[in-house]
Scaffold this motif. Structure first.
Motif, PDB file in Angstrom:
ATOM      1  N   UNK A  92       0.867  -1.181   0.000  1.00 56.02           N
ATOM      2  CA  UNK A  92       0.000   0.000   0.000  1.00 56.02           C
ATOM      3  C   UNK A  92       0.907   1.235   0.000  1.00 56.02           C
ATOM      4  N   UNK A  93       0.660   2.189  -0.878  1.00 58.53           N
ATOM      5  CA  UNK A  93       1.471   3.408  -0.844  1.00 58.53           C
ATOM      6  C   UNK A  93       1.355   4.109   0.511  1.00 58.53           C
ATOM      7  N   UNK A  94       2.467   4.559   1.033  1.00 59.89           N
ATOM      8  CA  UNK A  94       2.464   5.265   2.322  1.00 59.89           C
ATOM      9  C   UNK A  94       1.699   6.588   2.232  1.00 59.89           C
ATOM     10  N   UNK A  95       1.636   7.142   1.041  1.00 61.13           N
ATOM     11  CA  UNK A  95       0.956   8.424   0.846  1.00 61.13           C
ATOM     12  C   UNK A  95      -0.416   8.236   0.178  1.00 61.13           C
ATOM     13  N   UNK A  96      -1.058   7.103   0.455  1.00 61.04           N
ATOM     14  CA  UNK A  96      -2.343   6.772  -0.178  1.00 61.04           C
ATOM     15  C   UNK A  96      -3.390   7.860   0.050  1.00 61.04           C
ATOM     16  N   UNK A  97      -3.502   8.349   1.291  1.00 66.39           N
ATOM     17  CA  UNK A  97      -4.503   9.383   1.590  1.00 66.39           C
ATOM     18  C   UNK A  97      -4.264  10.641   0.766  1.00 66.39           C
ATOM     19  N   UNK A  98      -3.005  11.001   0.632  1.00 62.98           N
ATOM     20  CA  UNK A  98      -2.642  12.194  -0.140  1.00 62.98           C
ATOM     21  C   UNK A  98      -2.972  12.000  -1.628  1.00 62.98           C
ATOM     22  N   UNK A  99      -2.736  10.788  -2.133  1.00 66.28           N
ATOM     23  CA  UNK A  99      -3.038  10.484  -3.532  1.00 66.28           C
ATOM     24  C   UNK A  99      -4.533  10.597  -3.814  1.00 66.28           C
ATOM     25  N   UNK A 100      -5.344  10.081  -2.906  1.00 61.68           N
ATOM     26  CA  UNK A 100      -6.793  10.124  -3.092  1.00 61.68           C
ATOM     27  C   UNK A 100      -7.324  11.548  -2.910  1.00 61.68           C
ATOM     28  N   UNK A 101      -6.904  12.219  -1.854  1.00 56.34           N
ATOM     29  CA  UNK A 101      -7.398  13.567  -1.555  1.00 56.34           C
ATOM     30  C   UNK A 101      -7.066  14.557  -2.671  1.00 56.34           C
ATOM     31  N   UNK A 102      -5.917  14.370  -3.302  1.00 54.02           N
ATOM     32  CA  UNK A 102      -5.487  15.296  -4.344  1.00 54.02           C
ATOM     33  C   UNK A 102      -5.923  14.916  -5.743  1.00 54.02           C
ATOM     34  N   UNK A 103      -6.750  13.876  -5.863  1.00 53.83           N
ATOM     35  CA  UNK A 103      -7.196  13.462  -7.197  1.00 53.83           C
ATOM     36  C   UNK A 103      -6.072  12.872  -8.016  1.00 53.83           C
ATOM     37  N   UNK A 104      -5.238  12.031  -7.390  1.00 53.93           N
ATOM     38  CA  UNK A 104      -4.075  11.463  -8.053  1.00 53.93           C
ATOM     39  C   UNK A 104      -4.401  10.489  -9.170  1.00 53.93           C
ATOM     40  N   UNK A 105      -3.429  10.293 -10.030  1.00 54.46           N
ATOM     41  CA  UNK A 105      -3.524   9.358 -11.151  1.00 54.46           C
ATOM     42  C   UNK A 105      -2.291   8.476 -11.169  1.00 54.46           C
ATOM     43  N   UNK A 106      -2.383   7.368 -11.889  1.00 56.63           N
ATOM     44  CA  UNK A 106      -1.193   6.594 -12.229  1.00 56.63           C
ATOM     45  C   UNK A 106      -0.799   7.030 -13.623  1.00 56.63           C
ATOM     46  N   UNK A 107       0.448   7.453 -13.771  1.00 54.55           N
ATOM     47  CA  UNK A 107       1.011   7.790 -15.071  1.00 54.55           C
ATOM     48  C   UNK A 107       1.745   6.557 -15.566  1.00 54.55           C
ATOM     49  N   UNK A 108       1.329   6.032 -16.721  1.00 56.42           N
ATOM     50  CA  UNK A 108       1.889   4.795 -17.259  1.00 56.42           C
ATOM     51  C   UNK A 108       3.051   5.078 -18.203  1.00 56.42           C
ATOM     52  N   UNK A 109       4.178   4.409 -17.938  1.00 50.15           N
ATOM     53  CA  UNK A 109       5.349   4.471 -18.815  1.00 50.15           C
ATOM     54  C   UNK A 109       5.276   3.265 -19.737  1.00 50.15           C
ATOM     55  N   UNK A 110       5.161   3.525 -21.030  1.00 53.55           N
ATOM     56  CA  UNK A 110       5.064   2.476 -22.035  1.00 53.55           C
ATOM     57  C   UNK A 110       6.245   2.631 -22.991  1.00 53.55           C
ATOM     58  N   UNK A 111       7.062   1.602 -23.066  1.00 52.12           N
ATOM     59  CA  UNK A 111       8.242   1.613 -23.946  1.00 52.12           C
ATOM     60  C   UNK A 111       9.118   2.839 -23.706  1.00 52.12           C
ATOM     61  N   UNK A 112       9.345   3.177 -22.439  1.00 53.39           N
ATOM     62  CA  UNK A 112      10.263   4.252 -22.081  1.00 53.39           C
ATOM     63  C   UNK A 112       9.688   5.647 -22.154  1.00 53.39           C
ATOM     64  N   UNK A 113       8.370   5.759 -22.376  1.00 60.27           N
ATOM     65  CA  UNK A 113       7.759   7.080 -22.508  1.00 60.27           C
ATOM     66  C   UNK A 113       6.454   7.115 -21.720  1.00 60.27           C
ATOM     67  N   UNK A 114       6.262   8.167 -20.903  1.00 61.63           N
ATOM     68  CA  UNK A 114       4.972   8.360 -20.250  1.00 61.63           C
ATOM     69  C   UNK A 114       3.988   8.697 -21.364  1.00 61.63           C
ATOM     70  N   UNK A 115       2.903   7.898 -21.475  1.00 62.36           N
ATOM     71  CA  UNK A 115       1.965   8.085 -22.579  1.00 62.36           C
ATOM     72  C   UNK A 115       0.536   8.382 -22.142  1.00 62.36           C
ATOM     73  N   UNK A 116       0.198   7.989 -20.899  1.00 55.72           N
ATOM     74  CA  UNK A 116      -1.183   8.187 -20.466  1.00 55.72           C
ATOM     75  C   UNK A 116      -1.263   8.120 -18.944  1.00 55.72           C
ATOM     76  N   UNK A 117      -2.444   8.439 -18.445  1.00 58.42           N
ATOM     77  CA  UNK A 117      -2.689   8.354 -17.008  1.00 58.42           C
ATOM     78  C   UNK A 117      -4.087   7.819 -16.784  1.00 58.42           C
ATOM     79  N   UNK A 118      -4.281   7.256 -15.580  1.00 61.09           N
ATOM     80  CA  UNK A 118      -5.600   6.796 -15.158  1.00 61.09           C
ATOM     81  C   UNK A 118      -5.863   7.339 -13.767  1.00 61.09           C
ATOM     82  N   UNK A 119      -6.996   8.025 -13.563  1.00 57.07           N
ATOM     83  CA  UNK A 119      -7.325   8.542 -12.236  1.00 57.07           C
ATOM     84  C   UNK A 119      -7.490   7.402 -11.218  1.00 57.07           C
ATOM     85  N   UNK A 120      -6.900   7.588 -10.036  1.00 54.94           N
ATOM     86  CA  UNK A 120      -7.012   6.610  -8.953  1.00 54.94           C
ATOM     87  C   UNK A 120      -8.285   6.916  -8.170  1.00 54.94           C
TER      88      UNK A 120
END
Length: 142
Positions: free
Chosen positions: A43-71
């Motif tokens: 579990x991320x130690x900063x889980x509460x901060x990620x949720x409260x701030x509307x965090x996303x996962x930024x996906x690195x595909x083939x060495x390049x950040x290409x997209x994100x998905x809201x958590x």
């Protein structure tokens, strides 16, 4: 606050999009909702901060950040071997970002909002903007 994660074994945005539904079923992580689930060991130690701030996962595909998905939330879980793990429950919406080169790393990392690549403007993919942006990023101009 955001997370950044390598999408291992995926070569393109389209490939990630095509099998993201299958992954949750591999683990038995079906929440009965229209969501995407990524399982990780801790579990991320900063889980509460990620949720409260509307965090996303930024996906690195083939060495390049290409997209994100809201958590949406984090769920404590147990894998088939009885080990504790964490399910990252995300929106099904994948948002293309401006391409940004990223060197390989293990696990996931925190990503400050100021360091996150901006979302790609509407219609840029259709106009070839993603290819141009990727080349500019490789040259260090974005």
């Amino acid at each position: 606050m955001h997370l950044i994660k390598l999408s291992v074994g995926v070569a393109s945005y389209e490939e990630l999009e095509s099998y993201r539904d299958e992954r949750a079923h591999w683990w038995g992580a079906d929440y009965g909702e229209d969501v995407h689930v990524h399982r990780t060991r801790t579990m991320p130690k900063r889980a509460d901060e990620l949720i409260a701030g509307g965090g996303s996962i930024y996906w690195v595909i083939s060495g390049i950040i290409r997209c994100r998905q809201p958590i949406l939330r984090f769920e404590a879980s147990t894998d088939r071997e009885g080990k504790d793990c964490c399910d990252i429950v995300m929106s099904r919406d994948m948002v293309r970002t401006m391409p940004y080169p990223k060197r390989p790393f293990q696990g996931w990392r925190y990503l400050e909002p100021k360091d996150a690549p901006p979302d790609m403007g509407a219609g840029m993919e259709e106009q070839g903007g993603e290819i141009i942006a990727e080349e500019l990023a490789k040259l260090g101009l974005l």
